[in-house]
Design a protein around this motif. Structure first.
Motif, PDB file in Angstrom:
ATOM      1  N   UNK A  71       0.826  -1.203   0.000  1.00 20.96           N
ATOM      2  CA  UNK A  71       0.000   0.000   0.000  1.00 20.96           C
ATOM      3  C   UNK A  71       0.858   1.249   0.000  1.00 20.96           C
ATOM      4  N   UNK A  72       0.214   2.385   0.165  1.00 22.82           N
ATOM      5  CA  UNK A  72       0.950   3.645   0.188  1.00 22.82           C
ATOM      6  C   UNK A  72       1.852   3.721   1.419  1.00 22.82           C
ATOM      7  N   UNK A  73       2.777   4.690   1.368  1.00 18.21           N
ATOM      8  CA  UNK A  73       3.811   4.766   2.391  1.00 18.21           C
ATOM      9  C   UNK A  73       4.038   6.207   2.825  1.00 18.21           C
ATOM     10  N   UNK A  74       4.139   6.419   4.133  1.00 16.85           N
ATOM     11  CA  UNK A  74       4.574   7.701   4.687  1.00 16.85           C
ATOM     12  C   UNK A  74       5.958   7.496   5.276  1.00 16.85           C
ATOM     13  N   UNK A  75       6.919   8.323   4.848  1.00 19.53           N
ATOM     14  CA  UNK A  75       8.287   8.251   5.355  1.00 19.53           C
ATOM     15  C   UNK A  75       8.589   9.553   6.074  1.00 19.53           C
ATOM     16  N   UNK A  76       8.891   9.454   7.364  1.00 18.29           N
ATOM     17  CA  UNK A  76       9.184  10.638   8.171  1.00 18.29           C
ATOM     18  C   UNK A  76      10.659  10.619   8.592  1.00 18.29           C
ATOM     19  N   UNK A  77      11.420  11.599   8.136  1.00 14.66           N
ATOM     20  CA  UNK A  77      12.818  11.729   8.546  1.00 14.66           C
ATOM     21  C   UNK A  77      12.892  12.594   9.805  1.00 14.66           C
ATOM     22  N   UNK A  78      13.706  12.152  10.771  1.00 10.89           N
ATOM     23  CA  UNK A  78      13.921  12.979  11.958  1.00 10.89           C
ATOM     24  C   UNK A  78      15.393  12.967  12.338  1.00 10.89           C
ATOM     25  N   UNK A  79      15.805  14.017  13.036  1.00 10.51           N
ATOM     26  CA  UNK A  79      17.223  14.219  13.322  1.00 10.51           C
ATOM     27  C   UNK A  79      17.744  13.295  14.409  1.00 10.51           C
ATOM     28  N   UNK A  80      16.971  13.111  15.474  1.00 13.85           N
ATOM     29  CA  UNK A  80      17.424  12.229  16.534  1.00 13.85           C
ATOM     30  C   UNK A  80      16.610  12.399  17.800  1.00 13.85           C
ATOM     31  N   UNK A  81      16.845  11.507  18.730  1.00 17.55           N
ATOM     32  CA  UNK A  81      16.111  11.517  19.993  1.00 17.55           C
ATOM     33  C   UNK A  81      16.433  12.770  20.810  1.00 17.55           C
ATOM     34  N   UNK A  84      -6.171   3.067   6.157  1.00 20.24           N
ATOM     35  CA  UNK A  84      -6.144   3.359   4.722  1.00 20.24           C
ATOM     36  C   UNK A  84      -5.163   2.451   3.990  1.00 20.24           C
ATOM     37  N   UNK A  85      -4.827   1.330   4.642  1.00 21.93           N
ATOM     38  CA  UNK A  85      -3.918   0.331   4.058  1.00 21.93           C
ATOM     39  C   UNK A  85      -2.559   0.939   3.695  1.00 21.93           C
ATOM     40  N   UNK A  86      -2.125   1.891   4.495  1.00 22.85           N
ATOM     41  CA  UNK A  86      -0.825   2.521   4.287  1.00 22.85           C
ATOM     42  C   UNK A  86       0.103   2.162   5.445  1.00 22.85           C
ATOM     43  N   UNK A  87       1.391   2.428   5.234  1.00 20.06           N
ATOM     44  CA  UNK A  87       2.413   2.131   6.235  1.00 20.06           C
ATOM     45  C   UNK A  87       3.173   3.407   6.562  1.00 20.06           C
ATOM     46  N   UNK A  88       3.547   3.535   7.813  1.00 18.96           N
ATOM     47  CA  UNK A  88       4.379   4.647   8.266  1.00 18.96           C
ATOM     48  C   UNK A  88       5.712   4.108   8.751  1.00 18.96           C
ATOM     49  N   UNK A  89       6.803   4.725   8.307  1.00 22.87           N
ATOM     50  CA  UNK A  89       8.127   4.426   8.858  1.00 22.87           C
ATOM     51  C   UNK A  89       8.832   5.744   9.144  1.00 22.87           C
TER      52      UNK A  89
END
Length: 212
Positions: free
Chosen positions: A72-82, A104-109
């Motif tokens: 399915x569709x994909x959300x990719x979230x980049x982050x700097x760090x903890x 919505x049958x999508x994935x988040x990473x």
């Protein structure tokens, strides 16, 4: 004003009240310098194909974009760090609305240049229900045009706050990703992009979910 806008504004005010004025000024100067470089202009654009990735999650299992987009569709979230409170605010907000993504049958990473152990700490600390992937040395983020080198004039202020990027990222560079989130269709086409060199600006998850 969106909920995320309100939250980031409140967080900004809280942090600025706690830090010395010289530190706040240095951070603001860093952001302004990055804005003048117009880094956003070099970010991969909506309508382009997402480059493939194969990155380890906190269990050191390799997760591939091809595998995720086959589901399915994909959300990719980049982050700097903890160590970044704005990043922590963003990923918690995304986690809180994860059900709306999966419905919505999508994935988040999420993807970060942190070492696997620090990404594992991030996932545990925030009780994340999605994969956090390690992008060693920002090799993948660089392909998307979202990386920059932290300026020399601001490095001492990071160090004063105990932010040792060499330790967090397990390398000797000061390269970081700008906050960026991509929504990707099953044919690997990027259908929505958020990228901002001002790390205090974050997108409301509702706007992302509306793209699915």
């Amino acid at each position: 004003m969106s909920n995320m806008t309100e939250q980031t504004a409140a967080l900004r005010a809280q942090i600025n009240a706690q830090l010395p004025a010289s530190t706040v000024q240095a951070f603001e100067a860093s952001v302004q310098d990055l804005k003048q470089r117009n880094i956003e202009a070099g970010v991969i654009r909506t309508g382009e194909k997402l480059p493939d990735f194969e990155l380890p999650n906190v269990a050191n299992n390799i997760i591939s974009s091809k595998q995720l987009l086959s589901q399915g569709k994909l959300i990719i979230a980049f982050f700097r760090g903890i160590w970044c409170p704005y990043c922590n605010l963003q990923i918690r907000a995304l986690n809180n609305q994860l059900n709306q993504v999966t419905n919505k049958n999508a994935t988040l990473v999420a993807i970060s240049p942190q070492s696997l152990s620090h990404n594992s700490n991030t996932a545990t600390q925030h009780n994340l229900d999605f994969d956090v992937l390690t992008d060693k040395d920002n090799n993948y983020a660089r392909k998307l045009g979202i990386t920059f080198e932290l300026q020399d004039f601001v490095k001492p202020y990071y160090e004063e706050l105990g932010i040792d990027l060499a330790a967090f990222n397990a390398n000797n560079t000061y390269e970081l990703p700008i906050p960026a989130i991509f929504v990707v269709d099953t044919d690997h086409t990027i259908i929505y992009t958020f990228a901002d060199t001002d790390y205090t600006n974050r997108i409301d998850p509702d706007l992302l979910i509306a793209q699915l």
